[in-house]
Design a protein around this motif. Structure first.
Motif, PDB file in Angstrom:
ATOM      1  N   VAL A   1      11.622   8.799  58.002  1.00 22.04           N
ATOM      2  CA  VAL A   1      11.706   7.832  59.106  1.00 22.04           C
ATOM      3  C   VAL A   1      10.313   7.319  59.463  1.00 22.04           C
ATOM      4  N   LYS A   2      10.214   6.006  59.607  1.00 24.13           N
ATOM      5  CA  LYS A   2       8.919   5.413  59.960  1.00 24.13           C
ATOM      6  C   LYS A   2       9.037   4.603  61.249  1.00 24.13           C
ATOM      7  N   ILE A   3       7.997   4.653  62.021  1.00 26.82           N
ATOM      8  CA  ILE A   3       7.939   3.798  63.204  1.00 26.82           C
ATOM      9  C   ILE A   3       6.567   3.154  63.268  1.00 26.82           C
ATOM     10  N   VAL A   4       6.552   1.856  63.554  1.00 27.62           N
ATOM     11  CA  VAL A   4       5.299   1.134  63.771  1.00 27.62           C
ATOM     12  C   VAL A   4       5.040   1.143  65.279  1.00 27.62           C
ATOM     13  N   VAL A   5       3.873   1.625  65.655  1.00 34.95           N
ATOM     14  CA  VAL A   5       3.528   1.680  67.079  1.00 34.95           C
ATOM     15  C   VAL A   5       2.309   0.795  67.351  1.00 34.95           C
ATOM     16  N   GLY A   6       2.533  -0.231  68.159  1.00 34.03           N
ATOM     17  CA  GLY A   6       1.429  -1.098  68.591  1.00 34.03           C
ATOM     18  C   GLY A   6       0.831  -0.498  69.848  1.00 34.03           C
TER      19      GLY A   6
ATOM     20  N   GLY B   1       5.947  17.432  53.181  1.00 34.90           N
ATOM     21  CA  GLY B   1       6.954  17.977  54.094  1.00 34.90           C
ATOM     22  C   GLY B   1       7.230  17.120  55.320  1.00 34.90           C
ATOM     23  N   ALA B   2       6.597  15.937  55.391  1.00 35.66           N
ATOM     24  CA  ALA B   2       6.801  15.111  56.598  1.00 35.66           C
ATOM     25  C   ALA B   2       8.189  14.467  56.582  1.00 35.66           C
ATOM     26  N   GLN B   3       8.830  14.471  57.737  1.00 35.89           N
ATOM     27  CA  GLN B   3      10.111  13.757  57.863  1.00 35.89           C
ATOM     28  C   GLN B   3       9.971  12.475  58.666  1.00 35.89           C
TER      29      GLN B   3
ATOM     30  N   LYS C   1       8.364  17.723  61.012  1.00 40.20           N
ATOM     31  CA  LYS C   1       6.937  17.406  60.882  1.00 40.20           C
ATOM     32  C   LYS C   1       6.731  15.896  60.966  1.00 40.20           C
ATOM     33  N   LEU C   2       5.897  15.504  61.907  1.00 35.93           N
ATOM     34  CA  LEU C   2       5.556  14.084  62.070  1.00 35.93           C
ATOM     35  C   LEU C   2       4.080  13.883  61.761  1.00 35.93           C
ATOM     36  N   LEU C   3       3.755  12.744  61.192  1.00 39.94           N
ATOM     37  CA  LEU C   3       2.357  12.402  60.913  1.00 39.94           C
ATOM     38  C   LEU C   3       1.979  11.127  61.645  1.00 39.94           C
ATOM     39  N   LEU C   4       0.756  11.103  62.098  1.00 41.50           N
ATOM     40  CA  LEU C   4       0.188   9.873  62.645  1.00 41.50           C
ATOM     41  C   LEU C   4      -0.753   9.300  61.594  1.00 41.50           C
ATOM     42  N   ILE C   5      -0.564   8.041  61.259  1.00 45.02           N
ATOM     43  CA  ILE C   5      -1.525   7.391  60.370  1.00 45.02           C
ATOM     44  C   ILE C   5      -1.871   6.004  60.920  1.00 45.02           C
ATOM     45  N   GLY C   6      -2.912   5.423  60.362  1.00 48.80           N
ATOM     46  CA  GLY C   6      -3.381   4.130  60.829  1.00 48.80           C
ATOM     47  C   GLY C   6      -4.898   4.140  60.848  1.00 48.80           C
TER      48      GLY C   6
ATOM     49  N   ILE D   1       3.204  17.895  65.061  1.00 47.95           N
ATOM     50  CA  ILE D   1       2.708  16.516  64.958  1.00 47.95           C
ATOM     51  C   ILE D   1       1.256  16.579  64.516  1.00 47.95           C
ATOM     52  N   TRP D   2       0.980  15.896  63.433  1.00 51.43           N
ATOM     53  CA  TRP D   2      -0.341  15.994  62.801  1.00 51.43           C
ATOM     54  C   TRP D   2      -1.130  14.707  62.949  1.00 51.43           C
ATOM     55  N   ASP D   3      -2.359  14.881  63.300  1.00 51.33           N
ATOM     56  CA  ASP D   3      -3.297  13.757  63.386  1.00 51.33           C
ATOM     57  C   ASP D   3      -4.207  13.825  62.154  1.00 51.33           C
ATOM     58  N   THR D   4      -4.765  12.696  61.786  1.00 54.43           N
ATOM     59  CA  THR D   4      -5.515  12.641  60.515  1.00 54.43           C
ATOM     60  C   THR D   4      -6.896  13.272  60.561  1.00 54.43           C
TER      61      THR D   4
END
Ligand code: GDP
Length: 225
Positions: A119-124, A84-86, A12-17, A65-68
């Motif tokens: 795991v975190k990733i910063v996406v510009g 549950g996000a990894q 499970k991935l989350l998008l935040i920002g 993959i979840w969007d807010t």
């Protein structure tokens, strides 16, 4: 190559920002290889998820993959969103300094809900707008390093860096078996749940904002562990 009978690993991935940095657009680009013209994009707002299957390091992975859903506009992302996000994809807009400066606030929120091993990733995002860039690559890269996160610049519009962003996160997750073994991800009781794909036969969906996703998880049987 993994044996055919081996069940996929649910991730499970989350998008935040901040709002309008391009979270929905990145999700659409990655999952549907689609780009909506700018004037149509705002009409797509709503909680959105996509299920995406991929092979990573010889393993079958079923990504949800979840969007807010625009919850961030009200500064009230529900704690259940994080459950549950990894992997967390923190998005900012390279042409909007304010969205980059907001990242520490996003980190402090997610520290409340997810364990350090997530795991975190910063996406510009929006690197196609190089002409109006406000955040230098190096500064963002150093910030991501300080936060123990991966980093990539991308454009949902041109597709540059998008696959790389998602793939890098999933590879790092696969390299961290404690994230997809019996206990995974979130702090508290959520840690026992592991990732839960929204529905086994679905590839995506749209739901109204501020929905309590924990209720949805329960209605689907709750635990995939
Ligand atoms: P969200 O609120 O973070 O989900 O952002 P959206 O995906 O709704 O995008 C907000 C606006 O930014 C829309 O008008 C998109 O068309 C635009 N946008 C998103 N990604 C990009 C990109 O990579 N480049 C450019 N130029 N615009 C983008």
């Amino acid at each position: 190559m993994a044996p055919i009978s081996e069940p996929p690993i649910n991730v499970k991935l989350l998008l935040i920002g901040n709002s309008s940095v391009g979270k929905s657009s990145l999700l659409l680009r990655f999952s549907d290889e689609q780009w909506l013209p700018e004037d149509e994009a705002s009409a797509t707002i709503g909680v959105d998820f996509r299920v995406h299957k991929m092979d990573v390091k010889g393993k079958k992975v079923k990504l949800s993959i979840w969007d807010t859903a625009g919850q961030e506009r009200f500064r009230t992302i529900t704690s259940s969103y994080y459950r549950g996000a990894q992997g967390i994809i923190l998005v900012y807009d390279v042409s909007n300094r304010e969205t980059f400066d907001a990242l520490p606030r996003w980190y402090s929120e997610l520290e409340t809900y997810v364990s350090d091993s997530v795991v975190k990733i910063v996406v510009g995002n929006k690197v196609d707008k190089e002409y109006s860039r406000q955040v230098p690559t190096q500064e963002a890269q150093q910030f991501a390093e300080r936060m123990g996160s991966l980093f990539v610049e991308a454009s949902a519009k041109t597709a540059v860096g998008v696959r790389e962003a998602f793939r890098n996160v999933v590879e790092r997750i696969i390299d961290t078996p404690e994230l997809w073994g019996n206990a995974a991800g979130s702090k508290g009781d959520a840690a026992k749940r592991g990732a839960k794909a929204p529905a086994s036969n679905s590839t995506g969906g749209v739901m109204p904002g501020n929905i309590d996703l924990s209720a949805q998880e329960q209605s689907e049987g709750g635990c995939s562990c």
